[in-house]
Enzyme design. Structure first.
Site, PDB file in Angstrom:
ATOM      1  N   LEU A  40       0.830  -1.136   0.243  1.00  0.00           N
ATOM      2  CA  LEU A  40       0.097   0.009   0.041  1.00  0.00           C
ATOM      3  C   LEU A  40       0.941   1.268  -0.157  1.00  0.00           C
ATOM      4  CD1 LEU A  40      -2.627  -0.947   2.485  1.00  0.00           C
ATOM      5  CD2 LEU A  40      -3.041  -0.686   0.034  1.00  0.00           C
ATOM      6  N   TYR A  66      -1.705  -7.162  16.961  1.00  0.00           N
ATOM      7  CA  TYR A  66      -2.051  -6.468  15.964  1.00  0.00           C
ATOM      8  C   TYR A  66      -3.387  -5.675  16.321  1.00  0.00           C
ATOM      9  CZ  TYR A  66      -3.028  -5.043  11.114  1.00  0.00           C
ATOM     10  OH  TYR A  66      -3.315  -4.364   9.977  1.00  0.00           O
ATOM     11  N   ASN A  75       1.869   4.569   7.186  1.00  0.00           N
ATOM     12  CA  ASN A  75       1.419   3.326   6.751  1.00  0.00           C
ATOM     13  C   ASN A  75       2.191   2.262   7.102  1.00  0.00           C
ATOM     14  OD1 ASN A  75       0.356   1.466   4.463  1.00  0.00           O
ATOM     15  ND2 ASN A  75       2.476   1.526   4.110  1.00  0.00           N
ATOM     16  N   ASP A 126      13.659   3.349  10.228  1.00  0.00           N
ATOM     17  CA  ASP A 126      12.948   2.421  11.166  1.00  0.00           C
ATOM     18  C   ASP A 126      12.216   3.343  11.916  1.00  0.00           C
ATOM     19  OD1 ASP A 126      12.032   0.492  12.873  1.00  0.00           O
ATOM     20  OD2 ASP A 126      14.002  -0.596  13.219  1.00  0.00           O
ATOM     21  N   THR A 167      -1.428  -8.227  -0.019  1.00  0.00           N
ATOM     22  CA  THR A 167      -0.164  -7.591   0.008  1.00  0.00           C
ATOM     23  C   THR A 167       0.724  -8.599   0.967  1.00  0.00           C
ATOM     24  OG1 THR A 167      -0.385  -6.785   2.364  1.00  0.00           O
ATOM     25  CG2 THR A 167      -0.869  -5.229   0.391  1.00  0.00           C
ATOM     26  N   LYS A 170      -3.745  -1.183  16.497  1.00  0.00           N
ATOM     27  CA  LYS A 170      -4.407  -0.527  15.701  1.00  0.00           C
ATOM     28  C   LYS A 170      -5.546   0.204  16.380  1.00  0.00           C
ATOM     29  CE  LYS A 170      -2.441  -1.209  11.641  1.00  0.00           C
ATOM     30  NZ  LYS A 170      -1.500  -0.443  11.165  1.00  0.00           N
TER      31      LYS A 170
END
Length: 229
Positions: free
Chosen positions: A14, A152, A82, A55, A187, A156
């Protein structure tokens, strides 16, 4: 005046797609990625793009990148946070989640976006229409919250909180700061079974990056449509 953009995680997927799209519209694009060879190769495929090895988990690298970029441009119109990772394996759940993996995930997915926002705020403030896009996920939405991948998901969720916190902190009506869920995309992270192509997901990111003056801020969106937190 030429529009400018900084995109993290821009060596593939992306981030790379967003860099291509913005460059095609005449933006000066700075592509950031962790691997020096990969980001250099990616930037060589995007017209007039500049690739930097950064990084986002390392504060000094982010600050150094902001300093270097500020020597080349006098304002920043778009920051797309992103960069993100899924470090979990074997479908961990509440009882098997590794706290160290949780911390490492937060350091990139959430605190990485905070580092970028902090470092590039001076350049963003010099834009007539600054836009910050935090690339999030429906997996982090409290309303859509499901089981599995706790590191994860929670990173988010926290990224979405960073979006609303940024809006509350930045008392400037010209800023637009939003979270965007691109959907489940094919992806390296999303895998080959995902139901969306990169080409299908990019417009939703560009929409948030190019909102008009009367556009929304402090929201969570997929394809320009508001999502529940």
């Amino acid at each position: 005046m030429q529009k400018t953009a900084v995109i993290t995680g821009a060596n593939r997927g992306l981030g790379f797609g967003a860099a291509q799209a913005l460059a095609a519209q005449g933006y000066q694009v700075f592509m950031l990625g962790r691997n020096p060879e990969q980001i250099a190769q990616a930037a060589s495929q995007v017209p007039q793009a500049i690739g930097l090895a950064v990084d986002v988990a390392k504060t000094e690298q982010v600050k150094a990148a902001a300093k270097q970029i500020s020597q080349q441009i006098d304002h920043l119109d778009v920051l797309i946070n992103n960069a993100g990772v899924i470090l979990e394996r074997d479908h961990p759940n509440l009882t098997t989640a590794d706290p160290e993996i949780m911390l490492a995930t937060f350091n990139i997915n959430t605190v990485g976006a905070l580092r970028m926002t902090q470092a590039f705020m001076p350049l963003l403030e010099k834009s007539s229409a600054p836009r910050i896009v935090n690339v999030s996920s429906g997996m982090g939405g409290l309303t859509e919250m499901g089981a599995g991948y706790p590191a994860y998901r929670l990173s988010k969720t926290a990224l979405n909180a960073l979006t609303t916190f940024t809006v509350a902190e930045v008392h400037n009506p010209k800023f637009k700061v939003n979270s965007v869920c691109p959907g489940w995309v094919r992806t390296a992270m999303g895998g080959s079974q995902a139901d969306r192509s990169i080409e299908e997901a990019i417009p939703g990111i560009l929409w948030a990056a190019q909102l008009p003056e009367d556009g929304p801020t402090g929201g969570f969106f997929r394809d320009g449509q508001r999502l529940d937190w």
